[in-house]
Write an enzyme that holds these catalytic residues in place. Structure first.
Site, short mmCIF file in Angstrom:
data_model
loop_
_atom_site.label_atom_id
_atom_site.label_comp_id
_atom_site.label_asym_id
_atom_site.label_seq_id
_atom_site.Cartn_x
_atom_site.Cartn_y
_atom_site.Cartn_z
N LYS A 168 63.91 16.28 -0.78
CA LYS A 168 64.78 17.40 -0.46
C LYS A 168 64.41 17.92 0.91
O LYS A 168 63.22 18.04 1.23
CB LYS A 168 64.64 18.51 -1.50
CG LYS A 168 65.48 19.74 -1.20
CD LYS A 168 65.29 20.81 -2.27
CE LYS A 168 66.11 22.05 -1.94
NZ LYS A 168 65.96 23.11 -2.96
N ASN B 291 62.69 18.67 7.83
CA ASN B 291 61.94 17.55 8.40
C ASN B 291 60.45 17.59 8.07
O ASN B 291 59.63 17.04 8.80
CB ASN B 291 62.12 17.50 9.93
CG ASN B 291 63.59 17.48 10.32
OD1 ASN B 291 64.37 16.73 9.75
ND2 ASN B 291 63.96 18.33 11.27
N ARG B 292 60.12 18.24 6.96
CA ARG B 292 58.73 18.36 6.50
C ARG B 292 57.83 19.14 7.48
O ARG B 292 56.62 19.06 7.40
CB ARG B 292 58.12 16.98 6.22
CG ARG B 292 58.79 16.24 5.06
CD ARG B 292 58.58 17.01 3.76
NE ARG B 292 59.06 16.29 2.59
CZ ARG B 292 60.26 16.46 2.03
NH1 ARG B 292 61.11 17.33 2.57
NH2 ARG B 292 60.61 15.78 0.96
N LEU B 293 58.45 19.89 8.38
CA LEU B 293 57.67 20.71 9.32
C LEU B 293 57.54 22.11 8.73
O LEU B 293 58.01 23.11 9.29
CB LEU B 293 58.34 20.73 10.70
CG LEU B 293 58.47 19.36 11.36
CD1 LEU B 293 59.17 19.48 12.72
CD2 LEU B 293 57.09 18.72 11.53
#
Length: 210
Positions: free
Chosen positions: A8, A188-190
């Site tokens: 997600k 973006n997993r940041l």
């Protein structure tokens, strides 16, 4: 679908240092209220992690029942595994995950029993069935079937009637925190991660890479 394909892209919010409270307990209360007011199924559910005498970690879900200036309170059976592990090593970790808000809070701290009077007061505020359940369940012990619990429940219901005393083996713990980490999912997993550490009786905030 392969498990590795499940993901997600979080995009609910961001964390800015200027928007955070100076005291992490205050910030935690704010997030907790938002989780309670939101769509979370169990907003007070938290994973409690302890370590046994062999260094083996153990985690289970418990329910947060109070937040004070000293820490976070939960209740349990003092004869169960978690209590034995806390007696061995009272350094514990808590974890909240509020999916609808895409938020996580990690807490590390020291657990100690609350005063007996506080445990008694809370016990008598519980539903009658929950009070009887505290007597009926030999927590963490091996039982032959669920029927054992039903028999015990009926036994204590008949024994106590409408006035149920608090079991001597049941009560609360308060976790006095030394670290808080507030995590907000980001694209973006940041992800945003803000860490509070208690250093010389002052809370110091830092930003961590995701």
């Amino acid at each position: 679908m392969m498990l590795r394909d499940i993901r997600k892209n979080y995009q609910h919010g961001i964390l800015n240092e200027r928007d955070m409270a100076g005291n992490p307990l205050e910030q935690f209360n704010k997030w907790l209220r938002e989780a309670i007011d939101g769509d979370e199924l169990e907003p007070t559910a938290m994973s409690l992690s302890t370590v046994d005498q062999h260094g083996q970690p153990h985690s289970r879900m418990v329910l947060l029942k109070e937040v004070t200036n000293e820490g976070l309170v939960f209740y349990t059976n003092y004869a169960g595994h978690k209590a034995a592990q806390i007696a061995e090593n009272n350094h514990v970790a808590l974890l909240f995950f509020w999916q609808s808000l895409e938020r996580e809070v990690r807490i590390e701290g020291v657990a100690r029993k609350v005063d007996e009077a506080i445990s008694t007061q809370y016990f008598h505020s519980r539903p009658t069935e929950s009070q009887l359940g505290a007597w009926a369940s030999p927590q963490s012990q091996i039982i032959t079937s669920h029927d054992v619990l039903d028999v015990q429940f009926r036994y204590y219901k008949e024994k106590f009637g409408d006035t149920i005393p608090k079991p001597p083996h049941w009560g609360g713990y308060i976790v006095s925190p030394v670290t808080f980490e507030f995590w907000q999912g980001r694209p973006n997993r940041l992800h945003d991660r803000l860490l509070y550490e208690l250093i010389e009786n002052k809370w110091i905030m830092s930003r961590l890479a995701p």
